[in-house]
Design an enzyme around this catalytic site. Structure first.
Site, mmCIF file in Angstrom:
data_model
loop_
_atom_site.group_PDB
_atom_site.id
_atom_site.type_symbol
_atom_site.label_atom_id
_atom_site.label_comp_id
_atom_site.label_asym_id
_atom_site.label_seq_id
_atom_site.Cartn_x
_atom_site.Cartn_y
_atom_site.Cartn_z
ATOM 1 N N PRO A 84 -23.562 3.983 -46.883
ATOM 2 C CA PRO A 84 -22.148 3.778 -47.200
ATOM 3 C C PRO A 84 -21.337 3.735 -45.907
ATOM 4 C CG PRO A 84 -22.837 6.020 -47.762
ATOM 5 C CD PRO A 84 -24.067 5.290 -47.310
ATOM 6 N N GLY A 88 -19.545 9.187 -43.427
ATOM 7 C CA GLY A 88 -19.990 10.420 -42.777
ATOM 8 C C GLY A 88 -21.495 10.507 -42.611
ATOM 9 N N GLY A 90 -23.143 8.233 -40.588
ATOM 10 C CA GLY A 90 -23.517 7.590 -39.331
ATOM 11 C C GLY A 90 -23.698 6.087 -39.397
ATOM 12 N N SER A 91 -22.985 5.413 -40.308
ATOM 13 C CA SER A 91 -23.181 3.958 -40.403
ATOM 14 C C SER A 91 -22.680 3.253 -39.147
ATOM 15 C CB SER A 91 -22.518 3.388 -41.653
ATOM 16 O OG SER A 91 -21.123 3.513 -41.560
ATOM 17 N N SER A 92 -21.570 3.721 -38.554
ATOM 18 C CA SER A 92 -21.061 3.018 -37.370
ATOM 19 C C SER A 92 -22.005 3.218 -36.184
ATOM 20 C CB SER A 92 -19.643 3.468 -37.035
ATOM 21 O OG SER A 92 -19.621 4.834 -36.744
ATOM 22 N N ALA A 93 -22.576 4.420 -36.066
ATOM 23 C CA ALA A 93 -23.528 4.651 -34.972
ATOM 24 C C ALA A 93 -24.790 3.822 -35.179
ATOM 25 C CB ALA A 93 -23.888 6.128 -34.887
ATOM 26 N N ALA A 94 -25.288 3.771 -36.424
ATOM 27 C CA ALA A 94 -26.502 2.986 -36.691
ATOM 28 C C ALA A 94 -26.246 1.506 -36.413
ATOM 29 C CB ALA A 94 -26.950 3.200 -38.138
ATOM 30 N N ASP A 136 -24.271 10.993 -32.773
ATOM 31 C CA ASP A 136 -24.731 10.055 -33.803
ATOM 32 C C ASP A 136 -25.608 8.953 -33.207
ATOM 33 O OD1 ASP A 136 -22.913 11.612 -35.151
ATOM 34 O OD2 ASP A 136 -21.939 9.937 -36.179
HETATM 35 O O1 PMV Z 1 -18.170 10.492 -38.895
HETATM 36 P P1 PMV Z 1 -19.548 10.696 -38.430
HETATM 37 O O2 PMV Z 1 -20.540 11.050 -39.455
HETATM 38 O O3 PMV Z 1 -20.014 9.572 -37.595
HETATM 39 O O4 PMV Z 1 -19.575 12.025 -37.474
HETATM 40 C C1 PMV Z 1 -18.784 12.176 -36.351
HETATM 41 C C2 PMV Z 1 -19.180 13.452 -35.664
HETATM 42 C C3 PMV Z 1 -18.046 14.043 -34.827
HETATM 43 O O5 PMV Z 1 -18.561 15.244 -34.245
HETATM 44 C C4 PMV Z 1 -16.852 14.393 -35.689
HETATM 45 C C5 PMV Z 1 -17.584 13.102 -33.723
HETATM 46 C C6 PMV Z 1 -18.606 12.880 -32.644
HETATM 47 O O6 PMV Z 1 -18.522 11.823 -32.004
HETATM 48 O O7 PMV Z 1 -19.471 13.746 -32.393
#
Ligand code: PMV
Length: 318
Positions: A84, A88, A90-94, A136
């Site tokens: 999704p 929360g 990690g879709s943007s990091a992936a 992430d």
């Molecule tokens: O929103 P997510 O699931 O990508 O998590 C961000 C994690 C934070 O600690 C809030 C920000 C970060 O860059 O570490």
């Protein structure tokens, strides 16, 4: 740039302990999960496109930053997600990791080292969000369980060190635990950049918030021990404490709190907390009754799934 199609995929993640505090030099502990982002790319003479549309720097912000950083020329990219978005997990990091893997491979004509992918994807996230830790992007690159810490630790397998300004993070790979976890998305979009900026304002103006950040660091250190001992009861209690600390930082919202409370009430649940940036997005529950917790949370309108930790990090091939 080399010819032919390159395909990459990278996993999403959940943060067991330490979100937000990790931005301020505290440790974090995360797990890659068995839901992935897929990106393919090939060089083109025409303009750069994403899923058949001209690249829009605003709409395709992470890809735009990845292209700026790798500077490899025009590409035709496609993306497909099992995660999704703004959830929360990690879709943007992936997306950043898989896109960087494709772009570096196209530019160099060979599979890039994981450390290069992790660094470049972190820079892409940082440039897009204005602030970030490498948590992430590191987990999505390396896979498995990852402990990020300001100093190099004896625990686990040292992966790499990433610096930004005055901050430095050391990434360590830990054994991948078989934890019975449920992830549920509350249906409200959580925007990481907004939540990180909000916490920054609080931390800068409020000494109490700085104490909360340090307390989260202590919870994470205890969590690493509990994980090593596979002590689910202790892990659950620590998750509950971590959630209350995130609530105190202002990133919990009623829609998440309701899911956390409901999951905790199911007999056999060890603990529950929001995961990721908050302000919406997802929560996680550690429970002996994952199917029942999933049913309860879905009955409240959440999208829920059983999350399985995976050792598979980014994978890239021509
Ligand atoms: O929103 P997510 O699931 O990508 O998590 C961000 C994690 C934070 O600690 C809030 C920000 C970060 O860059 O570490």
């Amino acid at each position: 740039m080399s010819g032919g199609v390159v395909a990459a995929s990278a996993p999403g993640k959940i943060i067991l302990f330490g979100e937000h505090a990790v931005v301020y030099g505290e440790p974090s502990l995360s797990l890659a999960i068995d839901r992935r982002m897929h990106v393919t790319g090939e060089a083109t003479q025409g303009p750069t496109t994403v899923n058949g549309e001209a690249l829009d720097p605003h709409h395709h912000a992470y890809i735009h930053q990845a292209l700026q950083l790798v500077a490899g020329g025009h590409v035709r990219l496609t993306t497909a997600s099992e995660l999704p978005s703004a959830g929360g997990v990690g879709s943007s990091a992936a997306l950043s990791v898989a896109a960087v893997a494709v772009l570096l491979h196209l530019k160099r004509g060979t599979a890039p080292p994981l450390e290069d992918i992790a660094r470049t994807a972190f820079e892409a996230e940082y440039a897009t969000q204005g602030a970030a830790s490498p948590n992430d992007t590191t987990v999505s690159t390396a896979g498995g369980a990852v402990l990020l810490s300001p100093t190099r630790l004896a625990q686990g397998r040292f992966l790499w060190r990433i610096e930004r300004g005055e901050r430095v993070w050391h990434a360590h790979g830990l054994d991948v635990p078989a934890l019975p976890l449920v992830v549920a998305n509350c249906g409200v979009r959580g925007r990481t950049a907004e939540q990180v900026a909000k916490v920054r304002r609080t931390v800068e103006s409020d000494a109490g918030a700085r104490d909360v950040v340090r307390a989260i660091g202590e919870i994470t250190r205890e969590g690493v021990q509990a994980l090593a001992g596979h002590d689910l009861k202790r892990l659950g209690r620590l998750m509950n404490r971590n959630h209350e600390a995130l609530h105190a930082l202002g990133v919990d919202i009623p829609a998440l709190a309701r899911l956390v409370d409901a999951a905790r009430k199911v007999p056999g649940t060890y603990g529950a907390k929001l995961t990721g940036a908050g302000g919406g997005g997802s929560m996680i529950a550690l429970t002996e009754r994952p199917d029942e917790v999933r049913r309860v949370l879905e009955g409240m309108g959440a999208t829920a799934f059983r999350a399985i930790a995976t050792s598979r990090g980014v994978e890239v091939r021509p």
